[in-house]
Design a protein around this motif. Structure first.
Motif, PDB file in Angstrom:
ATOM      1  N   MET A  90      16.337  63.322 125.462  1.00 24.59           N
ATOM      2  CA  MET A  90      16.796  62.003 125.712  1.00 24.59           C
ATOM      3  C   MET A  90      17.705  60.614 125.231  1.00 24.59           C
ATOM      4  SD  MET A  90      14.961  60.105 128.665  1.00 24.59           S
ATOM      5  CE  MET A  90      15.451  58.198 127.815  1.00 24.59           C
ATOM      6  N   VAL A  91      18.737  62.021 124.682  1.00 21.68           N
ATOM      7  CA  VAL A  91      19.571  61.418 122.857  1.00 21.68           C
ATOM      8  C   VAL A  91      20.439  60.746 123.406  1.00 21.68           C
ATOM      9  CG1 VAL A  91      20.565  61.808 121.427  1.00 21.68           C
ATOM     10  CG2 VAL A  91      18.867  63.365 121.279  1.00 21.68           C
ATOM     11  N   GLU A  92      21.344  61.206 124.880  1.00 22.99           N
ATOM     12  CA  GLU A  92      22.284  60.304 125.249  1.00 22.99           C
ATOM     13  C   GLU A  92      21.603  59.200 125.857  1.00 22.99           C
ATOM     14  OE1 GLU A  92      24.005  64.346 123.912  1.00 22.99           O
ATOM     15  OE2 GLU A  92      22.091  63.632 125.365  1.00 22.99           O
ATOM     16  N   ALA A  93      20.838  58.981 126.708  1.00 21.52           N
ATOM     17  CA  ALA A  93      20.514  58.049 127.566  1.00 21.52           C
ATOM     18  C   ALA A  93      19.805  57.044 126.363  1.00 21.52           C
ATOM     19  CB  ALA A  93      18.721  58.477 128.068  1.00 21.52           C
ATOM     20  N   THR A  94      19.535  57.420 125.606  1.00 19.64           N
ATOM     21  CA  THR A  94      18.621  56.676 124.488  1.00 19.64           C
ATOM     22  C   THR A  94      19.971  55.981 123.892  1.00 19.64           C
ATOM     23  OG1 THR A  94      16.505  57.722 124.348  1.00 19.64           O
ATOM     24  CG2 THR A  94      16.959  55.867 122.726  1.00 19.64           C
ATOM     25  N   VAL A  95      21.060  56.236 123.372  1.00 19.43           N
ATOM     26  CA  VAL A  95      22.242  55.867 122.787  1.00 19.43           C
ATOM     27  C   VAL A  95      22.431  54.960 123.440  1.00 19.43           C
ATOM     28  CG1 VAL A  95      23.827  56.384 121.992  1.00 19.43           C
ATOM     29  CG2 VAL A  95      22.004  57.719 120.823  1.00 19.43           C
ATOM     30  N   ALA A  96      22.721  55.553 125.245  1.00 24.08           N
ATOM     31  CA  ALA A  96      23.184  54.573 125.946  1.00 24.08           C
ATOM     32  C   ALA A  96      23.068  53.440 126.494  1.00 24.08           C
ATOM     33  CB  ALA A  96      23.489  55.222 127.536  1.00 24.08           C
ATOM     34  N   LEU A  97      21.332  53.348 126.450  1.00 22.79           N
ATOM     35  CA  LEU A  97      20.190  52.174 126.784  1.00 22.79           C
ATOM     36  C   LEU A  97      20.965  50.994 125.871  1.00 22.79           C
ATOM     37  CD1 LEU A  97      17.027  53.435 127.533  1.00 22.79           C
ATOM     38  CD2 LEU A  97      17.730  52.333 128.541  1.00 22.79           C
ATOM     39  N   HIS A  98      21.016  51.796 124.335  1.00 21.01           N
ATOM     40  CA  HIS A  98      20.495  50.208 123.294  1.00 21.01           C
ATOM     41  C   HIS A  98      22.114  50.269 123.021  1.00 21.01           C
ATOM     42  CE1 HIS A  98      16.614  50.279 121.389  1.00 21.01           C
ATOM     43  NE2 HIS A  98      16.606  51.111 121.483  1.00 21.01           N
ATOM     44  N   ARG A  99      22.812  50.769 124.024  1.00 17.41           N
ATOM     45  CA  ARG A  99      24.583  50.804 123.296  1.00 17.41           C
ATOM     46  C   ARG A  99      25.000  48.933 124.548  1.00 17.41           C
ATOM     47  NH1 ARG A  99      29.460  51.507 120.698  1.00 17.41           N
ATOM     48  NH2 ARG A  99      31.212  50.944 122.382  1.00 17.41           N
ATOM     49  N   VAL A 100      23.952  49.061 126.142  1.00 18.66           N
ATOM     50  CA  VAL A 100      24.852  48.031 127.721  1.00 18.66           C
ATOM     51  C   VAL A 100      23.165  46.790 126.993  1.00 18.66           C
ATOM     52  CG1 VAL A 100      24.065  48.296 129.536  1.00 18.66           C
ATOM     53  CG2 VAL A 100      25.398  50.058 128.325  1.00 18.66           C
ATOM     54  N   PHE A 101      21.481  47.570 126.977  1.00 21.61           N
ATOM     55  CA  PHE A 101      20.795  46.655 126.423  1.00 21.61           C
ATOM     56  C   PHE A 101      20.913  46.107 125.305  1.00 21.61           C
ATOM     57  CE2 PHE A 101      20.303  48.855 130.174  1.00 21.61           C
ATOM     58  CZ  PHE A 101      19.940  48.439 131.816  1.00 21.61           C
ATOM     59  N   ASP A 102      19.863  44.948 125.295  1.00 17.34           N
ATOM     60  CA  ASP A 102      19.958  43.774 123.802  1.00 17.34           C
ATOM     61  C   ASP A 102      18.489  43.916 123.769  1.00 17.34           C
ATOM     62  OD1 ASP A 102      22.658  43.063 124.278  1.00 17.34           O
ATOM     63  OD2 ASP A 102      22.278  42.314 125.629  1.00 17.34           O
ATOM     64  N   SER A 103      17.957  44.827 123.454  1.00 13.52           N
ATOM     65  CA  SER A 103      16.433  44.786 122.620  1.00 13.52           C
ATOM     66  C   SER A 103      16.817  43.836 121.238  1.00 13.52           C
ATOM     67  CB  SER A 103      16.107  46.267 122.395  1.00 13.52           C
ATOM     68  OG  SER A 103      15.102  45.978 121.485  1.00 13.52           O
ATOM     69  N   PRO A 104      15.684  43.360 121.088  1.00 14.21           N
ATOM     70  CA  PRO A 104      14.261  42.991 121.491  1.00 14.21           C
ATOM     71  C   PRO A 104      13.932  42.303 123.043  1.00 14.21           C
ATOM     72  CG  PRO A 104      14.062  41.796 120.108  1.00 14.21           C
ATOM     73  CD  PRO A 104      15.367  42.395 119.763  1.00 14.21           C
ATOM     74  N   ARG A 105      15.184  41.057 123.366  1.00 13.64           N
ATOM     75  CA  ARG A 105      14.805  40.888 124.757  1.00 13.64           C
ATOM     76  C   ARG A 105      15.109  41.329 125.880  1.00 13.64           C
ATOM     77  NH1 ARG A 105      15.903  35.413 126.454  1.00 13.64           N
ATOM     78  NH2 ARG A 105      17.094  34.904 128.228  1.00 13.64           N
ATOM     79  N   ASP A 106      15.736  42.331 125.713  1.00 11.52           N
ATOM     80  CA  ASP A 106      15.416  43.313 126.877  1.00 11.52           C
ATOM     81  C   ASP A 106      14.497  44.395 126.249  1.00 11.52           C
ATOM     82  OD1 ASP A 106      17.544  42.068 129.093  1.00 11.52           O
ATOM     83  OD2 ASP A 106      19.125  43.305 127.549  1.00 11.52           O
ATOM     84  N   ARG A 107      13.761  44.384 127.188  1.00 12.16           N
ATOM     85  CA  ARG A 107      12.489  45.410 127.147  1.00 12.16           C
ATOM     86  C   ARG A 107      12.581  46.715 127.759  1.00 12.16           C
ATOM     87  NH1 ARG A 107       8.670  40.704 125.431  1.00 12.16           N
ATOM     88  NH2 ARG A 107       9.736  39.079 125.088  1.00 12.16           N
ATOM     89  N   ILE A 108      12.067  47.663 126.636  1.00 14.07           N
ATOM     90  CA  ILE A 108      12.339  48.849 127.525  1.00 14.07           C
ATOM     91  C   ILE A 108      10.719  49.604 126.838  1.00 14.07           C
ATOM     92  CG2 ILE A 108      13.642  51.133 126.835  1.00 14.07           C
ATOM     93  CD1 ILE A 108      15.517  49.607 125.856  1.00 14.07           C
ATOM     94  N   VAL A 109      10.157  49.848 128.043  1.00 17.77           N
ATOM     95  CA  VAL A 109       8.735  50.488 128.048  1.00 17.77           C
ATOM     96  C   VAL A 109       9.586  51.704 128.190  1.00 17.77           C
ATOM     97  CG1 VAL A 109       6.690  50.341 129.409  1.00 17.77           C
ATOM     98  CG2 VAL A 109       8.087  48.538 129.212  1.00 17.77           C
ATOM     99  N   PHE A 110       8.379  52.895 127.296  1.00 14.65           N
ATOM    100  CA  PHE A 110       8.755  54.450 127.332  1.00 14.65           C
ATOM    101  C   PHE A 110       7.256  54.921 127.792  1.00 14.65           C
ATOM    102  CE2 PHE A 110      12.198  53.127 124.118  1.00 14.65           C
ATOM    103  CZ  PHE A 110      13.263  54.068 124.356  1.00 14.65           C
ATOM    104  N   ASP A 111       7.601  55.266 129.065  1.00 13.04           N
ATOM    105  CA  ASP A 111       5.768  55.966 129.731  1.00 13.04           C
ATOM    106  C   ASP A 111       6.215  57.039 128.536  1.00 13.04           C
ATOM    107  OD1 ASP A 111       4.906  55.949 132.594  1.00 13.04           O
ATOM    108  OD2 ASP A 111       4.451  58.418 131.544  1.00 13.04           O
ATOM    109  N   VAL A 112       4.422  57.221 128.516  1.00 12.28           N
ATOM    110  CA  VAL A 112       3.718  57.933 127.170  1.00 12.28           C
ATOM    111  C   VAL A 112       4.418  57.340 125.994  1.00 12.28           C
ATOM    112  CG1 VAL A 112       2.785  60.507 126.580  1.00 12.28           C
ATOM    113  CG2 VAL A 112       3.438  59.697 129.237  1.00 12.28           C
ATOM    114  N   SER A 113       5.677  57.220 125.872  1.00 11.53           N
ATOM    115  CA  SER A 113       6.744  57.213 124.649  1.00 11.53           C
ATOM    116  C   SER A 113       6.666  57.732 123.793  1.00 11.53           C
ATOM    117  CB  SER A 113       6.266  55.458 123.614  1.00 11.53           C
ATOM    118  OG  SER A 113       4.383  56.430 123.223  1.00 11.53           O
TER     119      SER A 113
END
Length: 304
Positions: A90-113
């Protein structure tokens, strides 16, 4: 099985066993940009204090950041244990998530986590993975007591889509005052077979509105996937997302497929296309669990 340290150690997903499960992954098969190195060279990662720092990186630095994260995960796994295989994928996917979205306003919920280690590194907690003296500062799962970027205390499979539906409904009912932007659920193919995940897909389609479901398909659960649903996912992978029947479209959900699920630039492009969507959409990404780990046999030989 969880360790007394609370870091969620599961022997089925540990450093050594993930290497065995990913027996076809060899370092010489991995592009140089994501090949782990040895030694302390986390000069980018150590400077990441928030997602804003990920956004500030030049495009040509993103692959290096991914490589440093992967190196850090391998070292952390050797010294401490934990859910290393799932995080390596999940390395690239997580980097891409935080590159594109605006956490914490954009809420990211990880299953199991259990696959949230990279997320933690990019949200101000990198030192807890780089410095052995600070390993105990983070748990193995998301925890709002650690960071505003963590939405829930999790640890059970299948809940992310339903939790995301709740956040999206809150946003839609309260409007701009909710402080909630995009809502993203990240769920693996292993968790997807649970009843509550199907309930979440059903509710998401009925509820409508902005909701992004990222399906991390690494063709594995704790071990191999079993069940009729996985033949459907295999056909989608084999046809670049065009084959049928399409489980997600059958629910009435929009659907996108990304074959290169460990290509940070392909993922950034895919996530940018669905950011601020006005309807629920599934982004199905094909990743490799344990990417960067040599097979367990080679690891043992290297230690001899």
């Amino acid at each position: 099985m969880r360790s007394a340290s609370g870091n969620g150690f599961d022997s089925s997903d540990s450093f050594a066993v993930s290497g065995a499960a990913e027996g076809t992954t060899r370092l010489h098969d991995i592009p140089p940009s994501i090949t782990p190195s040895h030694g302390d060279d986390s000069h980018l990662l150590s400077r990441i204090a928030s997602p804003a720092d990920v956004k500030a990186l030049a495009p040509n630095e993103l692959a290096e950041l991914c490589r440093e994260i992967r190196t850090t995960l391998l070292a952390y796994g050797h010294q401490h244990g934990g859910h290393i295989g799932s995080n390596l994928g999940m390395v690239e996917a997580t980097v891409a998530l935080h590159r594109v979205f605006d956490s914490p306003r954009d809420r990211i919920v990880f299953d199991v986590s259990h696959q949230s280690y990279v997320h933690k590194m990019l949200t101000g907690r990198a030192a807890a993975y780089l410095d052995p003296d600070r390993f105990s500062e983070v748990t193995g799962f998301t925890n709002p007591d650690e960071s505003e970027h963590d939405q829930f205390v999790l640890g059970h499979t299948g809940t992310s889509i339903s939790l995301a539906c709740g956040l999206a409904k809150t946003r839609d009912m309260e409007g701009p005052n909710s402080g909630i932007g995009n809502v993203i659920a990240v769920i693996g193919d292993g968790s997807l077979s649970s009843a509550i995940a199907f309930e979440g897909l059903n509710n998401a389609a009925e509820q409508g509105g902005n909701l992004i479901i990222i399906v991390n398909d690494n063709e594995m659960s704790i071990a191999e996937d079993h069940g009729g649903m996985y033949g459907t996912l295999a056909r989608l992978r084999a046809t670049g997302g065009k084959g049928g029947p399409n489980l997600f479209m059958a629910f009435g959900l929009d659907y996108r497929y990304v074959e290169a699920g460990n290509d940070v630039f392909a993922l950034i492009e895919a996530f940018e296309q669905v950011k601020d969507t006005d309807h629920p959409v599934v982004v199905h990404i094909h990743t490799r669990k344990g990417l960067g780990l040599p097979p367990a046999k080679e690891s043992a030989e290297a230690r001899d």
